[in-house]
Design a protein around this motif. Sequence first.
Motif, short mmCIF file in Angstrom:
data_model
loop_
_atom_site.label_atom_id
_atom_site.label_comp_id
_atom_site.label_asym_id
_atom_site.label_seq_id
_atom_site.Cartn_x
_atom_site.Cartn_y
_atom_site.Cartn_z
N UNK A 5 9.93 0.68 -6.77
CA UNK A 5 11.18 0.15 -7.35
C UNK A 5 12.36 0.33 -6.39
N UNK A 6 12.38 1.39 -5.62
CA UNK A 6 13.44 1.57 -4.61
C UNK A 6 13.34 0.47 -3.55
N UNK A 7 12.11 0.15 -3.16
CA UNK A 7 11.90 -0.94 -2.20
C UNK A 7 12.40 -2.27 -2.78
N UNK A 8 12.04 -2.55 -4.03
CA UNK A 8 12.47 -3.80 -4.68
C UNK A 8 14.00 -3.87 -4.72
N UNK A 9 14.64 -2.78 -5.08
CA UNK A 9 16.11 -2.76 -5.12
C UNK A 9 16.70 -3.06 -3.75
N UNK A 10 16.11 -2.51 -2.70
CA UNK A 10 16.60 -2.76 -1.35
C UNK A 10 16.43 -4.23 -0.95
N UNK A 11 15.30 -4.81 -1.29
CA UNK A 11 15.05 -6.22 -0.97
C UNK A 11 16.03 -7.12 -1.70
N UNK B 177 0.82 -1.21 0.00
CA UNK B 177 0.00 0.00 0.00
C UNK B 177 0.86 1.26 0.00
N UNK B 178 2.02 1.17 0.67
CA UNK B 178 2.88 2.34 0.78
C UNK B 178 4.30 1.89 1.09
N UNK B 179 5.28 2.57 0.49
CA UNK B 179 6.68 2.38 0.84
C UNK B 179 7.00 3.42 1.89
N UNK B 180 7.60 2.96 3.01
CA UNK B 180 7.89 3.88 4.11
C UNK B 180 9.38 3.86 4.44
N UNK B 181 9.85 4.98 4.92
CA UNK B 181 11.25 5.14 5.30
C UNK B 181 11.29 5.42 6.81
N UNK B 182 12.21 4.72 7.49
CA UNK B 182 12.34 4.92 8.93
C UNK B 182 13.78 4.64 9.36
N UNK B 183 14.41 5.62 9.92
CA UNK B 183 15.76 5.44 10.45
C UNK B 183 16.76 4.95 9.42
N UNK B 184 16.64 5.42 8.20
CA UNK B 184 17.55 4.99 7.14
C UNK B 184 17.19 3.66 6.50
N UNK B 185 16.12 3.05 6.96
CA UNK B 185 15.65 1.77 6.39
C UNK B 185 14.43 2.01 5.53
N UNK B 186 14.20 1.08 4.62
CA UNK B 186 13.03 1.16 3.74
C UNK B 186 12.16 -0.06 4.02
N UNK B 187 10.88 0.16 4.11
CA UNK B 187 9.95 -0.94 4.36
C UNK B 187 8.63 -0.65 3.66
N UNK B 188 7.64 -1.42 4.01
CA UNK B 188 6.34 -1.23 3.37
C UNK B 188 5.23 -1.36 4.38
N UNK B 189 4.11 -0.80 4.01
CA UNK B 189 2.87 -1.06 4.69
C UNK B 189 2.03 -1.84 3.69
N UNK B 190 1.51 -2.96 4.13
CA UNK B 190 0.75 -3.80 3.20
C UNK B 190 -0.74 -3.58 3.38
N UNK B 191 -1.44 -3.84 2.31
CA UNK B 191 -2.90 -3.72 2.32
C UNK B 191 -3.50 -4.97 2.97
N UNK B 192 -4.62 -4.78 3.62
CA UNK B 192 -5.36 -5.92 4.17
C UNK B 192 -6.37 -6.35 3.12
#
Length: 183
Positions: free
Chosen positions: A165-171, A111-126
Amino acid sequence: MRKILLIALAFLIVIPIACRDVKFSRNGYKKAVRSGLNKIPEASQIEELLGDADHFISYSGSRSLGNVWNTEVHFKGRYVLTMQVPVRIGANYDEVIEVLDEPKFYLGEIREVIYSGGNIGTETANNDWDYPFTLDDWKKVYPADGDFSVIGIHLKEDQPVKDFEKFVQAVRRDRVKVEKEEK
């Protein structure tokens, strides 16, 4: 004190013996992944339909504890499909010897790519999709050219998530890319 020393000595002897059934090397691992691509047709089918996928084996530390084959693909700017199946590997960790069960498929929507403390993550849809979906479901999706609606899952078309795409690259950054061998 003597009892503690005996326990420590037992661990020093038993642990190396218990874990010595796997002789891991990077080249052996790549050979194992290539052999899995030949033994698990759904792995190649996912890549054929949905694009560049990662194929990797989750390693438990011991052949007797088992390993899990994973194929993961990010697609349509917001979805992640992961297929997992337990496999038995060779003594040198250089071959998938046997597929032990039917694969299971997990579809997630970002649902959303989020950034926290230099890390990249996601919020997923239910979503109300059934997890995991089965090999029988995949056998409907694959001949339908990746149309998940044949199993009741309606994907959002042309609605990519910002920074997907930034999230995918990080993963994918630390994953070992293994290409299927040409025949």
